[in-house]
Design a protein around this motif. Sequence first.
Motif, PDB file in Angstrom:
ATOM      1  N   TYR A 371      -0.260  -7.589   8.515  1.00  0.00           N
ATOM      2  CA  TYR A 371       0.460  -6.455   7.942  1.00  0.00           C
ATOM      3  C   TYR A 371      -0.242  -5.147   8.276  1.00  0.00           C
ATOM      4  CZ  TYR A 371       2.939 -10.025   5.295  1.00  0.00           C
ATOM      5  OH  TYR A 371       3.690 -11.120   4.940  1.00  0.00           O
ATOM      6  N   PRO A 372       0.511  -4.128   8.665  1.00  0.00           N
ATOM      7  CA  PRO A 372      -0.117  -2.836   8.992  1.00  0.00           C
ATOM      8  C   PRO A 372      -0.721  -2.146   7.774  1.00  0.00           C
ATOM      9  CG  PRO A 372       2.280  -2.655   9.053  1.00  0.00           C
ATOM     10  CD  PRO A 372       1.971  -4.108   8.905  1.00  0.00           C
ATOM     11  N   TYR A 373      -0.157  -2.444   6.613  1.00  0.00           N
ATOM     12  CA  TYR A 373      -0.679  -1.886   5.356  1.00  0.00           C
ATOM     13  C   TYR A 373      -1.001  -3.042   4.406  1.00  0.00           C
ATOM     14  CZ  TYR A 373       1.013   2.709   6.856  1.00  0.00           C
ATOM     15  OH  TYR A 373       1.222   3.872   7.541  1.00  0.00           O
ATOM     16  N   PRO A 374      -2.056  -2.833   3.610  1.00  0.00           N
ATOM     17  CA  PRO A 374      -2.931  -1.660   3.560  1.00  0.00           C
ATOM     18  C   PRO A 374      -3.763  -1.534   4.835  1.00  0.00           C
ATOM     19  CG  PRO A 374      -3.803  -3.408   2.176  1.00  0.00           C
ATOM     20  CD  PRO A 374      -2.469  -3.874   2.628  1.00  0.00           C
ATOM     21  N   LYS A 375      -4.013  -0.274   5.214  1.00  0.00           N
ATOM     22  CA  LYS A 375      -4.782  -0.028   6.428  1.00  0.00           C
ATOM     23  C   LYS A 375      -6.269  -0.294   6.214  1.00  0.00           C
ATOM     24  CE  LYS A 375      -1.949   3.462   8.776  1.00  0.00           C
ATOM     25  NZ  LYS A 375      -1.951   4.845   9.305  1.00  0.00           N
ATOM     26  N   ARG A 376      -6.745   0.071   5.018  1.00  0.00           N
ATOM     27  CA  ARG A 376      -8.163  -0.109   4.702  1.00  0.00           C
ATOM     28  C   ARG A 376      -8.299  -0.894   3.407  1.00  0.00           C
ATOM     29  NH1 ARG A 376     -11.158   4.015   3.206  1.00  0.00           N
ATOM     30  NH2 ARG A 376      -9.441   5.362   2.565  1.00  0.00           N
ATOM     31  N   VAL A 377      -9.292  -1.771   3.368  1.00  0.00           N
ATOM     32  CA  VAL A 377      -9.579  -2.541   2.165  1.00  0.00           C
ATOM     33  C   VAL A 377     -11.060  -2.380   1.833  1.00  0.00           C
ATOM     34  CG1 VAL A 377      -9.577  -4.799   1.062  1.00  0.00           C
ATOM     35  CG2 VAL A 377      -7.771  -4.223   2.721  1.00  0.00           C
ATOM     36  N   SER A 378     -11.323  -1.835   0.666  1.00  0.00           N
ATOM     37  CA  SER A 378     -12.701  -1.658   0.199  1.00  0.00           C
ATOM     38  C   SER A 378     -12.962  -2.664  -0.920  1.00  0.00           C
ATOM     39  CB  SER A 378     -12.919  -0.235  -0.330  1.00  0.00           C
ATOM     40  OG  SER A 378     -12.656   0.723   0.677  1.00  0.00           O
ATOM     41  N   VAL A 379     -14.024  -3.442  -0.794  1.00  0.00           N
ATOM     42  CA  VAL A 379     -14.365  -4.452  -1.798  1.00  0.00           C
ATOM     43  C   VAL A 379     -15.674  -4.050  -2.459  1.00  0.00           C
ATOM     44  CG1 VAL A 379     -14.750  -6.885  -2.264  1.00  0.00           C
ATOM     45  CG2 VAL A 379     -13.220  -6.211  -0.397  1.00  0.00           C
ATOM     46  N   LEU A 380     -15.643  -3.939  -3.796  1.00  0.00           N
ATOM     47  CA  LEU A 380     -16.825  -3.550  -4.558  1.00  0.00           C
ATOM     48  C   LEU A 380     -17.574  -4.789  -5.011  1.00  0.00           C
ATOM     49  CD1 LEU A 380     -15.352  -0.700  -6.801  1.00  0.00           C
ATOM     50  CD2 LEU A 380     -16.390  -0.530  -4.535  1.00  0.00           C
ATOM     51  N   ILE A 381     -18.866  -4.858  -4.676  1.00  0.00           N
ATOM     52  CA  ILE A 381     -19.677  -6.022  -5.009  1.00  0.00           C
ATOM     53  C   ILE A 381     -21.002  -5.583  -5.620  1.00  0.00           C
ATOM     54  CG2 ILE A 381     -18.625  -7.387  -3.165  1.00  0.00           C
ATOM     55  CD1 ILE A 381     -21.186  -6.973  -1.518  1.00  0.00           C
ATOM     56  N   ASN A 382     -21.606  -6.484  -6.406  1.00  0.00           N
ATOM     57  CA  ASN A 382     -22.944  -6.208  -6.929  1.00  0.00           C
ATOM     58  C   ASN A 382     -23.710  -7.510  -7.117  1.00  0.00           C
ATOM     59  OD1 ASN A 382     -21.856  -7.317  -9.257  1.00  0.00           O
ATOM     60  ND2 ASN A 382     -22.076  -5.487 -10.508  1.00  0.00           N
ATOM     61  N   GLU A 383     -24.883  -7.399  -7.713  1.00  0.00           N
ATOM     62  CA  GLU A 383     -25.790  -8.541  -7.826  1.00  0.00           C
ATOM     63  C   GLU A 383     -25.295  -9.628  -8.767  1.00  0.00           C
ATOM     64  OE1 GLU A 383     -26.729  -5.303 -10.670  1.00  0.00           O
ATOM     65  OE2 GLU A 383     -26.607  -5.387  -8.486  1.00  0.00           O
ATOM     66  N   SER A 384     -24.199  -9.383  -9.482  1.00  0.00           N
ATOM     67  CA  SER A 384     -23.640 -10.403 -10.369  1.00  0.00           C
ATOM     68  C   SER A 384     -22.446 -11.121  -9.761  1.00  0.00           C
ATOM     69  CB  SER A 384     -23.240  -9.766 -11.712  1.00  0.00           C
ATOM     70  OG  SER A 384     -24.386  -9.320 -12.402  1.00  0.00           O
ATOM     71  N   CYS A 385     -22.176 -10.901  -8.481  1.00  0.00           N
ATOM     72  CA  CYS A 385     -21.129 -11.658  -7.779  1.00  0.00           C
ATOM     73  C   CYS A 385     -21.743 -12.961  -7.284  1.00  0.00           C
ATOM     74  CB  CYS A 385     -20.594 -10.871  -6.588  1.00  0.00           C
ATOM     75  SG  CYS A 385     -19.726  -9.360  -7.023  1.00  0.00           S
TER      76      CYS A 385
END
Length: 471
Positions: A371-385
């Motif tokens: 799929y062309p969209y979403p164009k960008r995907v930002s994934v938020l991660i931290n030390e509890s993942c």
Amino acid sequence: MRYFLLFCLCLSAVNINAQSCNCPAYFKDMVKKIETNYVGFNFKVTAANRDEYRQFTDSLEEKAAAADVPACLSVMTKWLGFFKDYHVGISINEDSSNYHRIRQAFANTERHPMSEQAFISYLDRNRGQLDSLEGIWEDESKVYRIGIIRDEQAPDTFIGFVLDADSLFWMPGQVKMKIRKSAGHYQYVAFYSRIHQQSAPPLKVSNGRLENGSFGSWYRSYPASQLATSVPGPGASLAPYFKVLDRKTCLIAIPRAMLEYKDEIDSMLIANDALLKSTEHFIIDVRNNRGGSVLCFEKLLPLIYTNPMITGGSSVLATEENIKSYEDWNYPNISDSMKAIFQKEATALRAHKGTLYNLWPDDTLRMAVVYPYPKRVSVLINESCASSTEIFLLKAKQSTKVKLYGRNTMGAVDYSDAASLTLDGGLFRIRYSTSRANRLPKDPIDYIGIQPDEVIPDHVEDWVGYVKKKK
């Protein structure tokens, strides 16, 4: 392919009358069960360290001979620590037959005897002079409500005491935490887990929120803070939520990946499918998600897919007790077809009893559409993942659309698919891994974590706002 993973990080410490403990028997049964069933045993106890392991075991067995329950638990926890596996641990068995012993165990812990009404009066009376830490706080799972008050005897120290809890392990008035403030910074003097095990996790305090590493987050509910009213409330904060941030950006937060949330996650993605497929920027927030089921992430994959994703497989140690744990798994909220897959896997293990069986071979996920969209995907991660969340991240980071932001994950996915067994005598349960990632020993992740593509600076409090501005 891996379908389900359980993850639990709580280790146990118990304080029960000495006469209720037969520590030598508990210790020997634990060693026997781990040596037989733990998939990592023969990889972590080798010719190079076998003598060290035996001496270590013998020394702790000697200590177990004279141990009451608290000392016994300390001995067993220390022994299990030899394997350095977040999925390995020991806990008290919460069978109803043990309720009286559990309550009795913690009856004499430290207390700060103050009612909630009296504490609210204190807060109202001293408003304007309070430290920002003082107030009523609730944890994200809504199990605890505590008061945090300055210690009159040590003004640089704050006492967190229970106002309301589970009425089994914790009662009103018991001290849950102590925090020291120095030069404007807070740090734990002591934090007590559900079963009163003392630790000092990393602590970050900001705008009515306490972040406690793998112990999760707490929110100040009184006096109310701006953050506390802008995020999902305690309890609800564990549930997934979807939000349109602006005309170019959408957010989904998945704080937990237990199967009980799967239908809700799927429904949100289905309801917003058309929107997401016309949105430029999609933010996926999985901070503090310590795992559950990879099924919770499956409907995200088509949205972020750009090229074939390699899924690393894993092998299961097919002992009798491990096979029974797979046969007895009873998951809520799953389809009959998925139940049939689980049963098929258990049957395959039984057919290969006594082996390390490659139950989930390496696989490659291919989809017909990018799929062309979403164009960008930002994934938020931290030390509890951790755990199944990390499995999702290993797939997601293969997409050219995806960029990981935040901090290194916990690193708890090399050995996984936890099972548990009750030790003879019924008081304790051990937890251990049954599967081992096929990528080992080449690409270890445990105690290392998955690195973000971009580290979010420590001074940044609004991570969503930070990545939203990225181009």
